[in-house]
Design a protein around this motif. Structure first.
Motif, short mmCIF file in Angstrom:
data_model
loop_
_atom_site.label_atom_id
_atom_site.label_comp_id
_atom_site.label_asym_id
_atom_site.label_seq_id
_atom_site.Cartn_x
_atom_site.Cartn_y
_atom_site.Cartn_z
N THR A 1 0.92 -1.34 -0.02
CA THR A 1 -0.20 0.02 0.14
C THR A 1 0.87 1.27 -0.01
OG1 THR A 1 -0.21 0.27 2.43
CG2 THR A 1 -1.83 -1.22 1.07
N ASN A 2 0.29 2.28 -0.67
CA ASN A 2 1.14 3.59 -0.44
C ASN A 2 1.60 3.99 0.82
OD1 ASN A 2 1.42 5.39 -2.59
ND2 ASN A 2 -0.75 5.23 -3.22
N SER A 3 0.62 3.67 1.91
CA SER A 3 1.20 4.31 3.26
C SER A 3 2.10 3.35 3.67
CB SER A 3 -0.27 4.22 4.26
OG SER A 3 -0.85 3.05 4.26
N ASP A 4 1.93 2.03 3.58
CA ASP A 4 2.95 1.19 4.25
C ASP A 4 4.52 1.42 3.46
OD1 ASP A 4 1.36 -0.22 5.82
OD2 ASP A 4 1.17 -1.85 4.47
N PHE A 5 4.41 1.65 2.12
CA PHE A 5 5.39 2.14 1.31
C PHE A 5 6.11 3.41 1.92
CE2 PHE A 5 7.12 4.71 -2.34
CZ PHE A 5 8.25 3.92 -2.41
N LEU A 6 5.34 4.35 1.99
CA LEU A 6 5.97 5.80 2.47
C LEU A 6 6.31 5.61 3.82
CD1 LEU A 6 3.56 8.13 0.77
CD2 LEU A 6 6.20 8.21 0.45
N ARG A 7 5.55 5.09 4.84
CA ARG A 7 6.06 5.13 6.17
C ARG A 7 7.39 4.19 6.47
NH1 ARG A 7 2.94 2.44 10.87
NH2 ARG A 7 4.05 3.77 12.82
N THR B 1 14.23 7.69 15.32
CA THR B 1 13.25 6.93 16.05
C THR B 1 11.84 6.92 14.82
OG1 THR B 1 12.34 9.18 16.65
CG2 THR B 1 13.55 7.92 18.13
N PRO B 2 11.28 5.71 14.82
CA PRO B 2 10.12 5.58 13.99
C PRO B 2 9.08 6.69 14.10
CG PRO B 2 10.35 3.71 15.35
CD PRO B 2 11.31 4.56 16.05
N VAL B 3 8.52 7.22 12.91
CA VAL B 3 7.56 8.43 12.81
C VAL B 3 6.35 7.87 13.43
CG1 VAL B 3 6.46 9.70 11.02
CG2 VAL B 3 8.50 8.82 10.65
N SER B 4 5.83 8.47 14.10
CA SER B 4 4.54 8.19 15.13
C SER B 4 3.46 8.04 14.06
CB SER B 4 4.10 9.17 16.16
OG SER B 4 3.39 10.08 15.70
N LEU B 5 2.48 6.99 14.23
CA LEU B 5 1.29 6.79 13.45
C LEU B 5 0.63 7.83 13.41
CD1 LEU B 5 0.20 4.84 11.69
CD2 LEU B 5 -1.21 3.93 13.58
N PHE B 6 0.38 8.60 14.47
CA PHE B 6 -0.36 9.81 14.28
C PHE B 6 -0.02 10.75 13.33
CE2 PHE B 6 -1.67 14.01 16.06
CZ PHE B 6 -3.11 14.07 15.94
N ARG B 7 1.33 11.33 13.72
CA ARG B 7 2.07 12.30 12.81
C ARG B 7 1.90 11.83 11.55
NH1 ARG B 7 7.72 13.28 14.83
NH2 ARG B 7 7.76 13.88 12.48
N PHE B 8 2.51 10.47 11.05
CA PHE B 8 2.13 9.97 9.75
C PHE B 8 0.99 10.15 9.10
CE2 PHE B 8 1.59 6.58 6.59
CZ PHE B 8 2.71 7.08 5.89
N ILE B 9 -0.20 9.85 9.77
CA ILE B 9 -1.42 9.79 9.04
C ILE B 9 -1.98 11.33 8.90
CG2 ILE B 9 -4.21 9.69 9.59
CD1 ILE B 9 -3.15 7.07 10.86
N LYS B 10 -1.52 12.22 9.69
CA LYS B 10 -1.77 13.71 9.41
C LYS B 10 -1.16 14.38 8.35
CE LYS B 10 -4.64 15.30 12.57
NZ LYS B 10 -5.70 15.28 12.10
N ALA B 11 0.19 13.79 8.15
CA ALA B 11 1.16 14.34 7.05
C ALA B 11 0.41 13.73 5.83
CB ALA B 11 2.50 13.94 7.31
N MET B 12 0.20 12.54 6.05
CA MET B 12 -0.44 11.89 4.72
C MET B 12 -1.52 12.55 4.31
SD MET B 12 0.45 8.78 3.10
CE MET B 12 0.06 8.22 1.46
#
Ligand SMILES: Nc1ncnc2c1ncn2[C@@H]1O[C@H](COP(=O)(O)OP(=O)(O)OP(=O)(O)O)[C@@H](O)[C@H]1O
Ligand SMILES: [Mg+2]
Length: 280
Positions: free
Chosen positions: A96-102, A111-122
């Motif tokens: 998926t696009n999101s798995d690829f980008l994350r 440190t891994p990008v937080s899921l919350f921040r990732f979803i907001k940015a996406m």
């Protein structure tokens, strides 16, 4: 200062020499347009910088930020800040696009990008590019329209924030509104980060949006001439014929057929002289 330096680059594709000694320097915060007729090596140059294994560097050097790019695998080139928006983006079913980008973002930060921040940015990037909301959950480019694929390349660029973006005909296949949306997205990231850009486009209309300070013309595997924005404008209004005449070059396809003709004339001449000798 992050500088891209290419010196005397020769590149083969399937044992055929496509690039025949390219020199190019791109400093931080500079925008360079790369123009040239079809099939003369623009995509080959970008693919070689990014490390596509189909393109073999036979001679020359590429350094970025003082590092030897040719010694790095593709993922290291990407982490070093290089990004290629492809002329023909690949479909990758199952990812998926999101798995690829994350995954791509995580390898860039300690440190891994937080899921919350990732979803907001996406979400904000998808809305900036005016794409459908389900984009994040769809497989990478699978079933995307031509224009959606191109916009998705820019979604990736916005999320990864490269320091040097290479945009290979990102405008082809985009409708008039999408050209402006993509142009604005590129310019806003440039303002935010100061990234440099190498933009390949056949259209002055798109270049006017991105405003390159430099224009280079690639003919038959060599940068034949460089200049400012006025060079792109002249090509747009007059085509390439004046360049072939002024610099005494031929585009790749014609250069090859001329070479073939020369060989056949030579063969005939040799045959004729042998025949004459035999006749004596
Ligand atoms: N993967 C490949 N396999 C075979 N030939 C290739 C490959 N990539 C490039 N070539 C050949 O190398 C030459 C240069 O191609 P390239 O894609 O770099 O041109 P271009 O300047 O980007 O053209 P366009 O404006 O049409 O995109 C062409 O003759 C092309 O057919
Ligand atoms: Mg191309």
């Amino acid at each position: 200062m992050k500088k891209l330096e290419i010196r005397n680059l020769h590149v083969n594709v399937e044992d055929k020499e496509i690039l025949k000694g390219v020199d190019l320097t791109v400093n931080e915060n500079e925008v360079h347009a790369l123009m040239g007729p079809n099939g003369n090596g623009k995509s080959t140059l970008l693919a070689a910088i990014m490390g596509n294994p189909k393109y073999t560097v036979t001679e020359g050097t590429i350094t970025y930020d003082g590092k030897d790019v040719l010694a790095m695998p593709v993922n290291e080139r990407s982490i070093a800040g290089l990004f290629l928006a492809m002329q023909y983006p690949q479909e990758i079913p199952g990812v998926t696009n999101s798995d690829f980008l994350r995954a791509a973002m995580n390898v860039r930060s300690e440190t891994p990008v937080s899921l919350f921040r990732f979803i907001k940015a996406m979400e904000s990037t998808i809305s900036e590019l005016q794409m459908k909301e389900d984009l994040a959950h769809r497989f990478l480019n699978e079933g995307f329209s031509g224009g959606e694929k191109k916009r998705n390349e820019i979604v990736q660029m916005k999320m990864l924030k490269p320091s040097l973006s290479m945009l290979d005909e990102i405008d082809s296949g985009l409708d008039v509104d999408a050209i402006r949306i993509v142009g604005d997205a590129i310019n806003s990231l440039r303002e935010e980060t100061g990234m440099s850009i190498i933009v390949v486009s056949h259209y002055e209309r798109f270049l006017e949006l991105i405003k390159p300070q430099f224009t280079h013309v690639l003919v038959d595997g060599r940068i034949i001439t460089s200049g400012g924005p006025e060079l792109a404008q002249k090509i747009d209004s007059e085509g390439y014929d004046w360049i072939y005449r002024e610099f005494d070059v031929l585009p790749a396809a014609e250069a090859q057929s001329t070479k073939r003709q020369v060989t056949s004339i030579g063969t005939c001449a040799v045959r004729e002289s042998v025949n004459q000798k035999g006749a004596k």
